[in-house]
Write a protein that holds these residues in place. Structure first.
Motif, PDB file in Angstrom:
ATOM      1  N   GLN A 132       0.810  -1.217   0.000  1.00  0.00           N
ATOM      2  CA  GLN A 132       0.000   0.000   0.000  1.00  0.00           C
ATOM      3  C   GLN A 132       0.846   1.270   0.000  1.00  0.00           C
ATOM      4  O   GLN A 132       0.312   2.378   0.112  1.00  0.00           O
ATOM      5  CB  GLN A 132      -0.906   0.008   1.231  1.00  0.00           C
ATOM      6  N   TYR A 133       2.172   1.121  -0.157  1.00  0.00           N
ATOM      7  CA  TYR A 133       3.062   2.269  -0.070  1.00  0.00           C
ATOM      8  C   TYR A 133       3.699   2.605  -1.414  1.00  0.00           C
ATOM      9  O   TYR A 133       4.058   1.721  -2.183  1.00  0.00           O
ATOM     10  CB  TYR A 133       4.165   2.021   0.961  1.00  0.00           C
ATOM     11  N   ALA A 134       3.824   3.920  -1.687  1.00  0.00           N
ATOM     12  CA  ALA A 134       4.548   4.409  -2.853  1.00  0.00           C
ATOM     13  C   ALA A 134       5.895   4.928  -2.374  1.00  0.00           C
ATOM     14  O   ALA A 134       5.960   5.825  -1.513  1.00  0.00           O
ATOM     15  CB  ALA A 134       3.770   5.515  -3.546  1.00  0.00           C
ATOM     16  N   ILE A 135       6.971   4.364  -2.930  1.00  0.00           N
ATOM     17  CA  ILE A 135       8.322   4.702  -2.490  1.00  0.00           C
ATOM     18  C   ILE A 135       9.010   5.494  -3.597  1.00  0.00           C
ATOM     19  O   ILE A 135       9.204   4.989  -4.704  1.00  0.00           O
ATOM     20  CB  ILE A 135       9.121   3.430  -2.159  1.00  0.00           C
ATOM     21  N   ASP A 136       9.339   6.739  -3.304  1.00  0.00           N
ATOM     22  CA  ASP A 136      10.028   7.609  -4.249  1.00  0.00           C
ATOM     23  C   ASP A 136      11.509   7.569  -3.893  1.00  0.00           C
ATOM     24  O   ASP A 136      11.950   8.208  -2.931  1.00  0.00           O
ATOM     25  CB  ASP A 136       9.473   9.036  -4.143  1.00  0.00           C
ATOM     26  N   LEU A 137      12.288   6.809  -4.683  1.00  0.00           N
ATOM     27  CA  LEU A 137      13.700   6.627  -4.353  1.00  0.00           C
ATOM     28  C   LEU A 137      14.506   7.927  -4.431  1.00  0.00           C
ATOM     29  O   LEU A 137      15.278   8.221  -3.517  1.00  0.00           O
ATOM     30  CB  LEU A 137      14.310   5.554  -5.256  1.00  0.00           C
ATOM     31  N   PRO A 138      14.356   8.728  -5.513  1.00  0.00           N
ATOM     32  CA  PRO A 138      15.141   9.966  -5.552  1.00  0.00           C
ATOM     33  C   PRO A 138      14.817  10.929  -4.409  1.00  0.00           C
ATOM     34  O   PRO A 138      15.685  11.641  -3.923  1.00  0.00           O
ATOM     35  CB  PRO A 138      14.775  10.577  -6.909  1.00  0.00           C
ATOM     36  N   ALA A 139      13.534  10.955  -4.000  1.00  0.00           N
ATOM     37  CA  ALA A 139      13.120  11.902  -2.965  1.00  0.00           C
ATOM     38  C   ALA A 139      13.237  11.323  -1.553  1.00  0.00           C
ATOM     39  O   ALA A 139      13.041  12.046  -0.573  1.00  0.00           O
ATOM     40  CB  ALA A 139      11.671  12.347  -3.200  1.00  0.00           C
ATOM     41  N   TYR A 140      13.544  10.028  -1.450  1.00  0.00           N
ATOM     42  CA  TYR A 140      13.649   9.363  -0.146  1.00  0.00           C
ATOM     43  C   TYR A 140      12.367   9.530   0.677  1.00  0.00           C
ATOM     44  O   TYR A 140      12.395   9.911   1.852  1.00  0.00           O
ATOM     45  CB  TYR A 140      14.845   9.906   0.656  1.00  0.00           C
ATOM     46  N   GLY A 144       1.582   6.400   1.737  1.00  0.00           N
ATOM     47  CA  GLY A 144       0.524   5.545   1.238  1.00  0.00           C
ATOM     48  C   GLY A 144       0.283   5.823  -0.229  1.00  0.00           C
ATOM     49  O   GLY A 144       0.389   6.976  -0.675  1.00  0.00           O
ATOM     50  N   ASP A 145      -0.012   4.762  -1.011  1.00  0.00           N
ATOM     51  CA  ASP A 145      -0.132   4.952  -2.454  1.00  0.00           C
ATOM     52  C   ASP A 145      -1.281   5.869  -2.845  1.00  0.00           C
ATOM     53  O   ASP A 145      -1.380   6.314  -3.986  1.00  0.00           O
ATOM     54  CB  ASP A 145      -0.220   3.618  -3.198  1.00  0.00           C
ATOM     55  N   SER A 146      -2.155   6.164  -1.890  1.00  0.00           N
ATOM     56  CA  SER A 146      -3.216   7.140  -2.155  1.00  0.00           C
ATOM     57  C   SER A 146      -2.713   8.565  -1.962  1.00  0.00           C
ATOM     58  O   SER A 146      -3.409   9.532  -2.273  1.00  0.00           O
ATOM     59  CB  SER A 146      -4.398   6.898  -1.212  1.00  0.00           C
ATOM     60  N   ARG A 148      -2.171   9.853   0.914  1.00  0.00           N
ATOM     61  CA  ARG A 148      -2.647  10.342   2.199  1.00  0.00           C
ATOM     62  C   ARG A 148      -1.918   9.623   3.329  1.00  0.00           C
ATOM     63  O   ARG A 148      -1.336   8.567   3.155  1.00  0.00           O
ATOM     64  CB  ARG A 148      -4.160  10.118   2.330  1.00  0.00           C
ATOM     65  N   GLY A 149      -1.952  10.197   4.486  1.00  0.00           N
ATOM     66  CA  GLY A 149      -1.361   9.573   5.648  1.00  0.00           C
ATOM     67  C   GLY A 149       0.047  10.078   5.907  1.00  0.00           C
ATOM     68  O   GLY A 149       0.674  10.741   5.078  1.00  0.00           O
ATOM     69  N   GLU A 150       0.560   9.771   7.100  1.00  0.00           N
ATOM     70  CA  GLU A 150       1.890  10.210   7.490  1.00  0.00           C
ATOM     71  C   GLU A 150       2.945   9.419   6.730  1.00  0.00           C
ATOM     72  O   GLU A 150       2.808   8.214   6.521  1.00  0.00           O
ATOM     73  CB  GLU A 150       2.074  10.007   9.000  1.00  0.00           C
ATOM     74  N   PRO A 151       4.030  10.091   6.290  1.00  0.00           N
ATOM     75  CA  PRO A 151       5.122   9.365   5.639  1.00  0.00           C
ATOM     76  C   PRO A 151       5.742   8.346   6.590  1.00  0.00           C
ATOM     77  O   PRO A 151       5.756   8.539   7.811  1.00  0.00           O
ATOM     78  CB  PRO A 151       6.121  10.470   5.293  1.00  0.00           C
ATOM     79  N   VAL A 152       6.237   7.258   6.027  1.00  0.00           N
ATOM     80  CA  VAL A 152       6.936   6.246   6.808  1.00  0.00           C
ATOM     81  C   VAL A 152       8.390   6.671   6.937  1.00  0.00           C
ATOM     82  O   VAL A 152       9.033   7.033   5.942  1.00  0.00           O
ATOM     83  CB  VAL A 152       6.846   4.865   6.128  1.00  0.00           C
TER      84      VAL A 152
END
Length: 233
Positions: A132-140, A144-146, A148-152
């Protein structure tokens, strides 16, 4: 039709593989040695390569590293040696899988389907979805892939470990390689580091950390990121 390049110096085995794959609707190209295999692959890149490690002009691992210089084509190595050290060496060279000879054709076909499926799911985009998570490697960033929600929050070491796996989708990365790349030379015996950090990543990213679907352990060898989510294990 999927095109598979088979690299083997044994005419009988080469013919058997050619017939077996053609019967499953693969287009098959063959090469008897490493030099011609690399030349053929560069002219007409196949969808996958099956390479015997015992070639007359070269070690099969040299063919694998030659392919990896310019391509992420899925590679299955054929080896007469089943010892873990030999398998680790082949995987470190860049193979996606290693099949021990003699083998059952049905097993090889299943492994071929698996590496092609993983290749289909990978594309190397800067943003990768893990559950359910979208991970942006360049931006670290991990959200959540929507959106919304707090970053991990991930530690620097967790980021380095995760990024290495995500940049090799579907490919088994050996524990030796991860320890060397993340902690540096001299840490080959510290496999407990990997267990601790992988456990932390799973608790942050996996839907069910006890039965991971994306961050997979291959016992005694290494870890793999399954971009489509494998069977819980």
């Amino acid at each position: 039709m999927r095109r598979v390049l088979i690299v083997d110096s044994e005419p009988q085995l080469l013919r058997a593989l050619e017939v077996g794959l053609a019967a499953q609707s693969y287009t098959v190209a063959t090469a008897p040695d490493g030099t011609s295999a690399l030349s053929l692959a560069s002219r007409t890149p196949p969808d996958a390569v099956i390479v015997d490690l015992d070639l007359p002009d070269d070690d099969g691992t040299d063919v694998i590293t030659g392919l990896r210089d310019w391509s992420s084509i899925p590679v299955i190595a054929l080896s007469e040696h089943a010892e873990p050290a030999n398998v680790v060496e082949v995987l470190d060279a860049g193979a996606d899988d290693c099949v021990t000879k003699p083998f059952v054709m049905e097993e090889l076909l299943a492994r071929l389907r698996a590496v092609l499926r993983r290749s289909d799911c990978s594309g190397g985009p800067p943003t990768v979805t893990v559950g359910q998570y979208a991970i942006d490697l360049p931006a670290y960033t991990v959200v959540g892939d929507s959106g919304r929600g707090e970053p991990v929050r991930l530690s620097p070491t967790e980021w380095r470990l995760l990024a290495t796996l995500l940049r090799n989708p579907g490919r088994l990365v050996t524990g030796h390689q991860l320890l060397r790349d993340i902690w540096g030379p001299g840490h080959d015996e510290h496999s407990n580091y990997l267990r601790i950090y992988m456990s932390a990543l799973r608790h942050k990213l996996e839907p069910d950390p006890a039965h991971p679907r994306y961050l997979i352990t291959e016992p005694g060898i290494g870890y793999r990121f399954e971009p489509c989510g494998g069977k819980a294990r």
